[in-house]
Design a protein around this motif. Structure first.
Motif, PDB file in Angstrom:
ATOM      1  N   ALA A   9       0.852  -1.195   0.000  1.00 29.58           N
ATOM      2  CA  ALA A   9       0.000   0.000   0.000  1.00 29.58           C
ATOM      3  C   ALA A   9       0.882   1.238   0.000  1.00 29.58           C
ATOM      4  CB  ALA A   9      -0.908   0.009   1.225  1.00 29.58           C
ATOM      5  N   TYR A  10       0.388   2.264  -0.648  1.00 33.73           N
ATOM      6  CA  TYR A  10       1.044   3.562  -0.569  1.00 33.73           C
ATOM      7  C   TYR A  10       0.601   4.223   0.730  1.00 33.73           C
ATOM      8  CZ  TYR A  10       1.901   3.123  -5.627  1.00 33.73           C
ATOM      9  OH  TYR A  10       2.292   2.702  -6.863  1.00 33.73           O
ATOM     10  N   GLU A  34       8.319  -3.661   5.539  1.00 34.01           N
ATOM     11  CA  GLU A  34       9.420  -2.801   5.095  1.00 34.01           C
ATOM     12  C   GLU A  34       8.766  -1.586   4.454  1.00 34.01           C
ATOM     13  OE1 GLU A  34      13.132  -5.088   3.529  1.00 34.01           O
ATOM     14  OE2 GLU A  34      11.358  -6.099   2.740  1.00 34.01           O
ATOM     15  N   ALA A  35       9.383  -0.426   4.598  1.00 33.45           N
ATOM     16  CA  ALA A  35       8.863   0.794   3.984  1.00 33.45           C
ATOM     17  C   ALA A  35       9.933   1.386   3.080  1.00 33.45           C
ATOM     18  CB  ALA A  35       8.455   1.796   5.057  1.00 33.45           C
ATOM     19  N   TYR A  36       9.512   1.825   1.920  1.00 36.00           N
ATOM     20  CA  TYR A  36      10.415   2.394   0.927  1.00 36.00           C
ATOM     21  C   TYR A  36       9.958   3.816   0.630  1.00 36.00           C
ATOM     22  CZ  TYR A  36      11.367  -2.565   0.334  1.00 36.00           C
ATOM     23  OH  TYR A  36      11.673  -3.889   0.556  1.00 36.00           O
ATOM     24  N   ASP A  37      10.871   4.770   0.782  1.00 31.04           N
ATOM     25  CA  ASP A  37      10.558   6.174   0.535  1.00 31.04           C
ATOM     26  C   ASP A  37      10.550   6.427  -0.966  1.00 31.04           C
ATOM     27  OD1 ASP A  37      10.320   8.919   0.412  1.00 31.04           O
ATOM     28  OD2 ASP A  37      11.837   9.302   1.940  1.00 31.04           O
ATOM     29  N   LEU A  44       4.643   0.803   1.493  1.00 36.62           N
ATOM     30  CA  LEU A  44       4.682  -0.112   2.615  1.00 36.62           C
ATOM     31  C   LEU A  44       4.434  -1.523   2.085  1.00 36.62           C
ATOM     32  CD1 LEU A  44       4.879  -0.385   5.709  1.00 36.62           C
ATOM     33  CD2 LEU A  44       2.387  -0.074   5.784  1.00 36.62           C
ATOM     34  N   VAL A  45       5.375  -2.417   2.354  1.00 34.12           N
ATOM     35  CA  VAL A  45       5.278  -3.791   1.870  1.00 34.12           C
ATOM     36  C   VAL A  45       5.356  -4.738   3.056  1.00 34.12           C
ATOM     37  CG1 VAL A  45       6.328  -5.557   0.383  1.00 34.12           C
ATOM     38  CG2 VAL A  45       6.414  -3.147  -0.306  1.00 34.12           C
ATOM     39  N   THR A 109      -2.955  -3.768  -2.138  1.00 30.53           N
ATOM     40  CA  THR A 109      -2.757  -4.820  -3.133  1.00 30.53           C
ATOM     41  C   THR A 109      -2.247  -6.069  -2.435  1.00 30.53           C
ATOM     42  OG1 THR A 109      -2.219  -3.159  -4.815  1.00 30.53           O
ATOM     43  CG2 THR A 109      -1.554  -5.437  -5.270  1.00 30.53           C
ATOM     44  N   ILE A 110      -2.930  -7.183  -2.665  1.00 33.28           N
ATOM     45  CA  ILE A 110      -2.543  -8.461  -2.076  1.00 33.28           C
ATOM     46  C   ILE A 110      -2.057  -9.362  -3.207  1.00 33.28           C
ATOM     47  CG2 ILE A 110      -3.317 -10.490  -0.783  1.00 33.28           C
ATOM     48  CD1 ILE A 110      -5.559  -8.641   0.370  1.00 33.28           C
TER      49      ILE A 110
END
Length: 135
Positions: A9-10, A34-37, A44-45, A109-110
Motif C-alpha cells: 500500500a502507498y 518494510e517501507a520504501y521512501d 509499505l510492503v 494490493t494483495i
C-alpha cells in the motif's frame, strides 16, 4: 498451498503509517513490514510465508457472504503463479473486505504466490449455488 503472501500500500503524508499497517494486518495477519521512501509517499510492503496467512480472508469472504465476488476477483487477478487482488484501504482498516479499489488514498494490493492457483482459489473462494459452496 502458497509460497508467500505480499501486501502493498502507498502511505501518503496525510496518513498514519500505523493505521495503514493495521488495515493490512486486518486482512493478512503476521506480516513483516518494510517501507520504501518514494518521495511523495512511502511504499509499505508486508510479507509472510505463514500457512495461516490467508485464514482471515477465508473468514471474511464467508462472513460477509461475498464468495462469488471474491472468486471473480481472484480469477480476474490470476496471472501464472500469482493471484493479485486490490481492496479498499479504509474498509480494510475496519476489518472488512471491499473490492472497490477506487479511493483517493489508493488500494491495498494483495499478491499471493502459489504453484497451485486453482486449488488455492477453490479453497479460498469456492464456486457457490444460492450462496452455498458447491466445490
Amino acid at each position: 498451498m502458497f509460497e508467500e503472501v505480499e501486501v502493498e500500500a502507498y502511505v501518503y503524508p496525510t496518513e498514519d503509517i500505523e493505521k495503514v499497517k493495521r488495515a493490512m494486518l486486518n486482512l493478512v495477519p503476521g506480516l513483516e513490514f518494510e517501507a520504501y521512501d518514494k518521495g511523495e509517499y512511502l511504499l509499505l510492503v508486508g510479507r509472510t510465508k505463514s500457512k495461516k496467512a490467508l485464514q482471515r480472508l477465508y473468514e471474511l469472504f464467508r462472513g460477509q457472504q461475498i464468495l462469488d465476488t471474491a472468486r471473480a476477483m481472484l480469477e480476474e487477478g490470476y496471472f501464472g503463479e500469482e493471484i493479485i487482488i486490490k481492496v479498499h484501504k479504509q474498509v480494510a482498516y475496519v476489518g472488512k473486505v471491499n473490492f472497490n479499489e477506487d479511493s483517493p488514498l489508493g488500494p491495498i494490493t494483495i499478491i499471493i504466490r502459489t504453484k497451485e492457483p486453482q486449488r488455492l482459489m477453490k479453497w479460498l473462494a469456492p464456486r457457490t449455488k444460492d450462496g452455498v459452496p458447491i466445490e
